[in-house]
Design an enzyme around this catalytic site. Sequence first.
Site, PDB file in Angstrom:
ATOM      1  N   TYR A   1       0.842  -1.198   0.000  1.00  0.00           N
ATOM      2  CA  TYR A   1       0.000   0.000   0.000  1.00  0.00           C
ATOM      3  C   TYR A   1       0.876   1.247   0.000  1.00  0.00           C
ATOM      4  CZ  TYR A   1      -3.785  -3.192   1.477  1.00  0.00           C
ATOM      5  OH  TYR A   1      -4.692  -4.223   1.568  1.00  0.00           O
TER       6      TYR A   1
ATOM      7  N   PRO B   1     -16.129  -4.644   2.252  1.00  0.00           N
ATOM      8  CA  PRO B   1     -17.525  -4.778   2.691  1.00  0.00           C
ATOM      9  C   PRO B   1     -18.451  -3.734   2.073  1.00  0.00           C
ATOM     10  CG  PRO B   1     -16.216  -3.717   4.405  1.00  0.00           C
ATOM     11  CD  PRO B   1     -15.249  -4.195   3.348  1.00  0.00           C
TER      12      PRO B   1
ATOM     13  N   LEU C   1     -21.253   0.655  -2.260  1.00  0.00           N
ATOM     14  CA  LEU C   1     -22.362   0.526  -1.323  1.00  0.00           C
ATOM     15  C   LEU C   1     -22.537   1.748  -0.418  1.00  0.00           C
ATOM     16  CD1 LEU C   1     -22.039  -3.274  -0.557  1.00  0.00           C
ATOM     17  CD2 LEU C   1     -24.117  -2.126  -1.339  1.00  0.00           C
TER      18      LEU C   1
ATOM     19  N   LYS D   1     -22.916   6.671  -3.364  1.00  0.00           N
ATOM     20  CA  LYS D   1     -22.521   7.996  -3.865  1.00  0.00           C
ATOM     21  C   LYS D   1     -22.052   7.997  -5.317  1.00  0.00           C
ATOM     22  CE  LYS D   1     -17.827   7.615  -1.958  1.00  0.00           C
ATOM     23  NZ  LYS D   1     -16.891   8.171  -0.944  1.00  0.00           N
TER      24      LYS D   1
END
Length: 310
Positions: free
Chosen positions: A57, A207, A213, A216
């Site tokens: 990352y 999730p 989910l 937007k």
Amino acid sequence: MHYRKLGKTGIEISEIGFGAWAIGGDAWGPVEDTQSIEAMNKALELGVNFIDTADVYGSGHSETLVAKVIKGRRDQVVVSTKGGLMGHHRDPKGEPVYDTPEKIIEACEASLRRLGTDYVDIYFCHLWWDKHEETEAFMRAFEILKRDGKVKSVGVSTENLDYIKHFNREGGLDAVQLDYSILNRTTEKEVLPYLQEHGIGAVVRGPLKMGILTGKFSKDTVFPEGDIRRNWTKEPWFQDSLDKVDRLSALENEQRTLSQAALRYVLNHPAVSAAIPGAKTPSQAELNAAASVRPLLSKEDLQFIDETAP
């Protein structure tokens, strides 16, 4: 905030964790380090005690930011990181190769240095594909890292049940990080029941289906340069997901947002130890954390989800 045991490990983690991929700054659009640190601090203030990161990352940048947040309170935070997708060991095609325990241990030690700690609570194999020789190397490295106290528990990031079983053939797998959401329920059939049966902690990534989910996004959304979602709008599955989200918005009410309902959905499965939605701002971290104390989904909610996103 509510807390759960990570499988059979005895490690207690907040059921909402902090997913630290986005704060790495190289995959999810613009992000400010100051805001990232504020977001993690807000999460911890609200009872989150679990932060998940990885060496890949931001090429380690996420880990260095996590180090700033856990400094002085290391014993209060459960930290997981991952190895297996980044490193100096590469095959002729440029793909990373982790075919010896020594290479994996070296990668873990580099993560420990960036994190400013001498141990991590969970160390995940970050390979999503089954390379037999690397599986064996990771299993041996896990043994050594546990023996030397550099990791407390070990896991693998995958939804491949055969791969999970291979890692767990001697009962040594502590956790699995897997993609699971209302919009991706494939693990409900075999993977999650296996984890529950064997006392393996399930840590849910994605999730919120990478933000879909939250409700937007639309077909007209334009993702910024450097955001891995930039080409999603061209994909048929993206429009299908938006159509489902339009219907799933009926789950919103005065007590919860759509994203909080989505987090409650994955936490509803008895195999799940924690969900790790990402956040780049304190307000996002606050919304995520609040899902822990929102009402459980009703039987009617679950039936509606079955009908809308089977």
